[in-house]
Write a protein that holds these residues in place. Sequence first.
Motif, mmCIF file in Angstrom:
data_model
loop_
_atom_site.group_PDB
_atom_site.id
_atom_site.type_symbol
_atom_site.label_atom_id
_atom_site.label_comp_id
_atom_site.label_asym_id
_atom_site.label_seq_id
_atom_site.Cartn_x
_atom_site.Cartn_y
_atom_site.Cartn_z
ATOM 1 N N GLN A 167 -3.677 77.251 -57.005
ATOM 2 C CA GLN A 167 -3.103 77.548 -55.567
ATOM 3 C C GLN A 167 -4.347 78.644 -55.110
ATOM 4 O O GLN A 167 -4.268 78.760 -54.136
ATOM 5 C CB GLN A 167 -1.946 78.487 -56.006
ATOM 6 N N ILE A 181 5.623 75.323 -52.369
ATOM 7 C CA ILE A 181 4.961 75.971 -53.488
ATOM 8 C C ILE A 181 5.795 77.310 -53.936
ATOM 9 O O ILE A 181 6.397 78.057 -52.901
ATOM 10 C CB ILE A 181 3.750 76.636 -53.180
ATOM 11 N N LEU A 223 -1.696 68.733 -52.222
ATOM 12 C CA LEU A 223 -0.973 69.577 -51.358
ATOM 13 C C LEU A 223 -1.346 69.039 -50.077
ATOM 14 O O LEU A 223 -2.641 69.000 -49.612
ATOM 15 C CB LEU A 223 -1.135 71.042 -51.737
ATOM 16 N N ASP A 242 1.651 74.649 -47.337
ATOM 17 C CA ASP A 242 1.189 73.629 -48.099
ATOM 18 C C ASP A 242 2.353 73.136 -48.802
ATOM 19 O O ASP A 242 3.028 73.936 -49.663
ATOM 20 C CB ASP A 242 -0.098 74.252 -48.958
ATOM 21 N N ALA A 243 2.470 71.910 -49.037
ATOM 22 C CA ALA A 243 3.401 71.325 -49.748
ATOM 23 C C ALA A 243 3.261 69.686 -50.235
ATOM 24 O O ALA A 243 2.302 69.293 -49.634
ATOM 25 C CB ALA A 243 4.812 71.164 -48.979
ATOM 26 N N ARG A 244 3.979 69.335 -51.317
ATOM 27 C CA ARG A 244 3.794 68.114 -51.665
ATOM 28 C C ARG A 244 4.797 67.334 -50.827
ATOM 29 O O ARG A 244 5.816 68.056 -50.493
ATOM 30 C CB ARG A 244 3.955 67.546 -53.230
ATOM 31 N N LEU A 303 1.590 71.580 -59.309
ATOM 32 C CA LEU A 303 1.109 71.863 -58.026
ATOM 33 C C LEU A 303 2.155 72.849 -57.241
ATOM 34 O O LEU A 303 1.386 73.860 -56.612
ATOM 35 C CB LEU A 303 0.983 70.862 -57.101
ATOM 36 N N THR A 304 3.357 72.665 -57.500
ATOM 37 C CA THR A 304 4.235 73.643 -56.690
ATOM 38 C C THR A 304 5.241 74.550 -57.591
ATOM 39 O O THR A 304 5.959 75.128 -56.935
ATOM 40 C CB THR A 304 5.465 72.539 -55.874
#
Length: 483
Positions: free
Chosen positions: A354, A221, A186, A201-203, A274-275
Amino acid sequence: MSEDTSSDHKFPEQLSDILLVLDKEKKKIRAVKGMSEEGELETVAPTKKNQNQFMRVDKHGDFISNFFSNFYSQMKDPTHFSFFKVPKALAVETANKIQKHLKVPTKEGSQLMQQYEATAGKDIKQENHKTMKTKQKTTQAETNGYRYQPEQIDWETMSNLGLSKEHLEKKNLLEPLLKGYKTNQLVPVSVNLGTAVLRMDARLSLQQNKEGKVIGAIHGIRKEPNLDFPFFGHEFSKEDKENLLKKGNMGRVVDLTNPKTGETIPSIISLDRLTNELVALRTEWMKIPNEIKGIALNEAQKQTLQEGKSLHLEGMISKKGTQFNATVQFNADKRYVEFLFDRNNVQKQVQDNQQNRTHEVPKTFRGKELTDGQYEKYKDGQTVYVSGLTDKKGQKYQGYITYNKETSKTGFSFKKPNKIKEQAQPTEAYETQKAVNSEGKTNETTKNIKKPLKSGEKNPDSKEPQEQRQTPKAPAKFNGRKM
């Protein structure tokens, strides 16, 4: 579909062709599957069973932008092979006819080969030298595992998101982006909307828009995956939901519908752990390896993985040379076969990630960018003095900041705290400036002021900041000599 799926597939099935290749020495016709990382041609038998593995090229596009011209230009002995560009619906039938012609030549067979034969010469002539050089550079990068070039990225827009080329390189995030993958972690992203600033927060991933421009995609997310609504026409069954939440992969191939073209696309579906984003991948883009950790896969095992199902393997060899057993399955998000031995509860893992993920410490505070020296101390939890801060009315002020690693929050103080993680109370003068300039509050002294208070002023009549006022000097002591 997901960004991964739609960006990979630029043309509908009815507008694509299959590339066949003839090894003149072996007199064997095969279907092109792709190019290995070493730059070697990968092929499969031209059968209906292998249709999902056939590489497709744009029927109406120029070949110079596709796989063919790049491979042809790199071959040591290009005359050793012949290529044929055939409609997908006729690929298997045409391959069989060509193979029969090679054994027993006929006039019809020769005409068929001439009809579909693809040569580099006629396609290259369609391009001028400048365009050809640019496109060859692009296809060369793709062959080496890179889908995009750094210069294709709009770095000004990326900078507006709080990202820079240097930052991505330092975090080892640029290379996977250029290869067409999401970042494997992230990344903090800031989006300034003018009247509001959005931080998350992001990819990240790179995609091409309709004009062919490379743009950044933000994968934020989600609290939980959306499994109660149709996903490109597919409604999740109870078993589908359980598989996605427990294993991260749905475990079967389903037909999804492209909303733009109406195309039906056989795909597998996985969960971005992750998201919580659902990701689909066309089955024809699945690359099943011939071997996994020392175990050679037979055709039945490959087919199991190709269908999105899990496969248990025993006797694999780890990097340390020890044997181990595990269940493997193709993951649409990662685009490769993964191990499932630690995937008992993916949803719990997502939540834990997370809650426990490490937030990247920001390098700016209230619009002021820290120097490298300040930043190193700041992210280490030390107190740092920052000047040149500006309040809402444009007046300068300064103070001390301390980053709390446990809460991922920043403490501010007008005076240096006695302890690194202890936040001191601001002086009365600075409290007044903040209350009047930034919060719009007033008191009897400040309610009628027409201009903003400057740093340290308590009221508009102050000639200088209170902290800078000198206290009256005490009367000088008589230094008489003792009798």
